[in-house]
Design a protein around this motif. Sequence first.
Motif, PDB file in Angstrom:
ATOM      1  N   LEU A  97     -46.001  33.027  21.744  1.00  0.00           N
ATOM      2  CA  LEU A  97     -47.045  32.265  21.061  1.00  0.00           C
ATOM      3  C   LEU A  97     -47.665  33.137  19.993  1.00  0.00           C
ATOM      4  CD1 LEU A  97     -48.842  30.655  24.151  1.00  0.00           C
ATOM      5  CD2 LEU A  97     -47.027  29.659  22.753  1.00  0.00           C
ATOM      6  N   GLU A  98     -47.648  32.636  18.762  1.00  0.00           N
ATOM      7  CA  GLU A  98     -48.215  33.430  17.660  1.00  0.00           C
ATOM      8  C   GLU A  98     -49.270  32.628  16.918  1.00  0.00           C
ATOM      9  OE1 GLU A  98     -46.886  36.705  14.461  1.00  0.00           O
ATOM     10  OE2 GLU A  98     -45.405  35.141  14.853  1.00  0.00           O
ATOM     11  N   GLU A  99     -50.469  33.202  16.861  1.00  0.00           N
ATOM     12  CA  GLU A  99     -51.545  32.574  16.087  1.00  0.00           C
ATOM     13  C   GLU A  99     -51.304  32.862  14.606  1.00  0.00           C
ATOM     14  OE1 GLU A  99     -55.548  33.372  17.111  1.00  0.00           O
ATOM     15  OE2 GLU A  99     -55.454  32.391  19.047  1.00  0.00           O
ATOM     16  N   ALA A 100     -51.067  31.813  13.852  1.00  0.00           N
ATOM     17  CA  ALA A 100     -50.816  31.960  12.417  1.00  0.00           C
ATOM     18  C   ALA A 100     -51.059  30.625  11.744  1.00  0.00           C
ATOM     19  CB  ALA A 100     -49.379  32.422  12.158  1.00  0.00           C
ATOM     20  N   SER A 101     -51.770  30.639  10.648  1.00  0.00           N
ATOM     21  CA  SER A 101     -51.996  29.404   9.907  1.00  0.00           C
ATOM     22  C   SER A 101     -50.670  28.939   9.318  1.00  0.00           C
ATOM     23  CB  SER A 101     -53.029  29.611   8.795  1.00  0.00           C
ATOM     24  OG  SER A 101     -52.525  30.509   7.833  1.00  0.00           O
ATOM     25  N   VAL A 102     -50.578  27.664   9.038  1.00  0.00           N
ATOM     26  CA  VAL A 102     -49.330  27.107   8.515  1.00  0.00           C
ATOM     27  C   VAL A 102     -48.993  27.696   7.150  1.00  0.00           C
ATOM     28  CG1 VAL A 102     -50.374  25.122   7.347  1.00  0.00           C
ATOM     29  CG2 VAL A 102     -48.053  24.923   8.299  1.00  0.00           C
ATOM     30  N   SER A 103     -49.994  28.216   6.449  1.00  0.00           N
ATOM     31  CA  SER A 103     -49.772  28.782   5.111  1.00  0.00           C
ATOM     32  C   SER A 103     -49.348  30.248   5.146  1.00  0.00           C
ATOM     33  CB  SER A 103     -51.049  28.649   4.269  1.00  0.00           C
ATOM     34  OG  SER A 103     -52.118  29.336   4.881  1.00  0.00           O
ATOM     35  N   LYS A 104     -49.288  30.829   6.337  1.00  0.00           N
ATOM     36  CA  LYS A 104     -48.921  32.248   6.454  1.00  0.00           C
ATOM     37  C   LYS A 104     -47.407  32.412   6.383  1.00  0.00           C
ATOM     38  CE  LYS A 104     -49.940  36.371   9.190  1.00  0.00           C
ATOM     39  NZ  LYS A 104     -50.643  36.900  10.386  1.00  0.00           N
ATOM     40  N   SER A 105     -46.973  33.327   5.530  1.00  0.00           N
ATOM     41  CA  SER A 105     -45.543  33.554   5.347  1.00  0.00           C
ATOM     42  C   SER A 105     -44.879  33.999   6.643  1.00  0.00           C
ATOM     43  CB  SER A 105     -45.320  34.619   4.265  1.00  0.00           C
ATOM     44  OG  SER A 105     -43.971  35.021   4.230  1.00  0.00           O
ATOM     45  N   ILE A 106     -43.639  33.604   6.822  1.00  0.00           N
ATOM     46  CA  ILE A 106     -42.885  33.992   8.014  1.00  0.00           C
ATOM     47  C   ILE A 106     -42.700  35.504   8.062  1.00  0.00           C
ATOM     48  CG2 ILE A 106     -40.584  33.808   6.971  1.00  0.00           C
ATOM     49  CD1 ILE A 106     -41.575  32.710  10.529  1.00  0.00           C
ATOM     50  N   TYR A 107     -42.690  36.129   6.903  1.00  0.00           N
ATOM     51  CA  TYR A 107     -42.492  37.579   6.841  1.00  0.00           C
ATOM     52  C   TYR A 107     -43.753  38.351   7.210  1.00  0.00           C
ATOM     53  CZ  TYR A 107     -38.249  36.012   4.590  1.00  0.00           C
ATOM     54  OH  TYR A 107     -37.069  35.369   4.335  1.00  0.00           O
ATOM     55  N   SER A 108     -44.856  37.627   7.383  1.00  0.00           N
ATOM     56  CA  SER A 108     -46.112  38.246   7.830  1.00  0.00           C
ATOM     57  C   SER A 108     -46.428  37.880   9.278  1.00  0.00           C
ATOM     58  CB  SER A 108     -47.270  37.802   6.923  1.00  0.00           C
ATOM     59  OG  SER A 108     -47.058  38.219   5.598  1.00  0.00           O
ATOM     60  N   ARG A 109     -45.528  37.168   9.920  1.00  0.00           N
ATOM     61  CA  ARG A 109     -45.717  36.808  11.330  1.00  0.00           C
ATOM     62  C   ARG A 109     -44.985  37.845  12.183  1.00  0.00           C
ATOM     63  NH1 ARG A 109     -44.586  30.251  10.945  1.00  0.00           N
ATOM     64  NH2 ARG A 109     -45.896  29.874   9.101  1.00  0.00           N
ATOM     65  N   ASP A 110     -45.743  38.810  12.629  1.00  0.00           N
ATOM     66  CA  ASP A 110     -45.158  39.982  13.294  1.00  0.00           C
ATOM     67  C   ASP A 110     -44.407  39.643  14.574  1.00  0.00           C
ATOM     68  OD1 ASP A 110     -46.183  41.573  11.297  1.00  0.00           O
ATOM     69  OD2 ASP A 110     -48.042  42.005  12.369  1.00  0.00           O
ATOM     70  N   LEU A 111     -44.967  38.756  15.392  1.00  0.00           N
ATOM     71  CA  LEU A 111     -44.306  38.422  16.662  1.00  0.00           C
ATOM     72  C   LEU A 111     -42.949  37.783  16.431  1.00  0.00           C
ATOM     73  CD1 LEU A 111     -47.262  37.073  18.868  1.00  0.00           C
ATOM     74  CD2 LEU A 111     -46.150  39.306  18.950  1.00  0.00           C
ATOM     75  N   LEU A 140     -40.625  28.283  11.237  1.00  0.00           N
ATOM     76  CA  LEU A 140     -39.687  29.072  10.435  1.00  0.00           C
ATOM     77  C   LEU A 140     -40.265  29.527   9.096  1.00  0.00           C
ATOM     78  CD1 LEU A 140     -36.390  27.040  10.986  1.00  0.00           C
ATOM     79  CD2 LEU A 140     -37.049  29.191  12.073  1.00  0.00           C
ATOM     80  N   GLY A 141     -41.497  29.114   8.795  1.00  0.00           N
ATOM     81  CA  GLY A 141     -42.083  29.564   7.530  1.00  0.00           C
ATOM     82  C   GLY A 141     -43.091  28.592   6.972  1.00  0.00           C
ATOM     83  N   PHE A 167     -40.253  25.712   2.355  1.00  0.00           N
ATOM     84  CA  PHE A 167     -38.881  25.355   2.714  1.00  0.00           C
ATOM     85  C   PHE A 167     -37.889  26.449   2.317  1.00  0.00           C
ATOM     86  CE2 PHE A 167     -40.685  21.042   2.893  1.00  0.00           C
ATOM     87  CZ  PHE A 167     -40.185  20.656   4.128  1.00  0.00           C
ATOM     88  N   GLU A 168     -38.172  27.145   1.231  1.00  0.00           N
ATOM     89  CA  GLU A 168     -37.292  28.237   0.816  1.00  0.00           C
ATOM     90  C   GLU A 168     -37.266  29.326   1.892  1.00  0.00           C
ATOM     91  OE1 GLU A 168     -36.548  31.107  -3.078  1.00  0.00           O
ATOM     92  OE2 GLU A 168     -38.532  30.259  -2.729  1.00  0.00           O
ATOM     93  N   GLU A 169     -38.434  29.640   2.446  1.00  0.00           N
ATOM     94  CA  GLU A 169     -38.521  30.611   3.542  1.00  0.00           C
ATOM     95  C   GLU A 169     -37.752  30.127   4.760  1.00  0.00           C
ATOM     96  OE1 GLU A 169     -42.768  33.004   3.172  1.00  0.00           O
ATOM     97  OE2 GLU A 169     -42.441  31.616   4.808  1.00  0.00           O
ATOM     98  N   MET A 170     -37.944  28.860   5.087  1.00  0.00           N
ATOM     99  CA  MET A 170     -37.280  28.277   6.252  1.00  0.00           C
ATOM    100  C   MET A 170     -35.760  28.399   6.138  1.00  0.00           C
ATOM    101  SD  MET A 170     -39.534  24.806   6.718  1.00  0.00           S
ATOM    102  CE  MET A 170     -41.323  24.862   6.639  1.00  0.00           C
ATOM    103  N   LEU A 171     -35.256  28.128   4.939  1.00  0.00           N
ATOM    104  CA  LEU A 171     -33.815  28.203   4.712  1.00  0.00           C
ATOM    105  C   LEU A 171     -33.307  29.636   4.875  1.00  0.00           C
ATOM    106  CD1 LEU A 171     -31.199  26.794   3.824  1.00  0.00           C
ATOM    107  CD2 LEU A 171     -31.877  27.195   1.453  1.00  0.00           C
TER     108      LEU A 171
END
Length: 201
Positions: A38-52, A75-76, A79-83
């Motif tokens: 479980l990771e607390e992260a706003s939807v606007s936070k980049s996937i590359y900044s989600r440490d967990l 995943l991000g 959509f570009e991040e998700m891909l």
Amino acid sequence: MKFYAYVRIEPNSKFESDKFLSILYKYGYKIPKNRLILEEASVSKSIYSRDLFQNSINYSLSSGDILVIKSLDCLGCRFEEMLLIANQIFEKQIRLICLDYSKNEINGDLRIFFNHFLMLCSQFEKSFNFNNENLNIIVKKNGRPEILSEVQKKQVLQYFKKGESINSIAKRFSVTRTVIQRILKVVVKNVNNQISYLDTT
């Protein structure tokens, strides 16, 4: 082969882990509580900044392991991040399941459709952002449309010189006080510029 689950949750929000795990169990995915990430992260936070998430992908999960995510926003934020991150997961041969997309593993034709879907959304997102940026440039360049003509602006100045209030002038021309104030502000600015010019000559 190990089962993992990852869920992005909004900061300071409540999430019922046991209820989510029981839902996964109904779908046939028995995931130990210690492998529910479980990771607390706003939807606007980049996937590359989600440490967990990054630590899980890079260090915890191995080839052949199954990763179950609740939704695409796991995943991000774009959509570009998700891909990009989805392809990274597939390259590591981690088996991916996105419950919002399909209850089954994303492989074979389903993977092709999944990638194609993300690619189309990414292209649309880029086009949408580009058009919005251009629209903002046009709006900034053009500014507010002129409400009063040049003749009316001169009349505003004359009424103001005679001692008429801004409210009264605004009522005469059926505009807001802000419009009159803006016209007078421009006049004052021009006068000040002329005074500064005369002082330097």
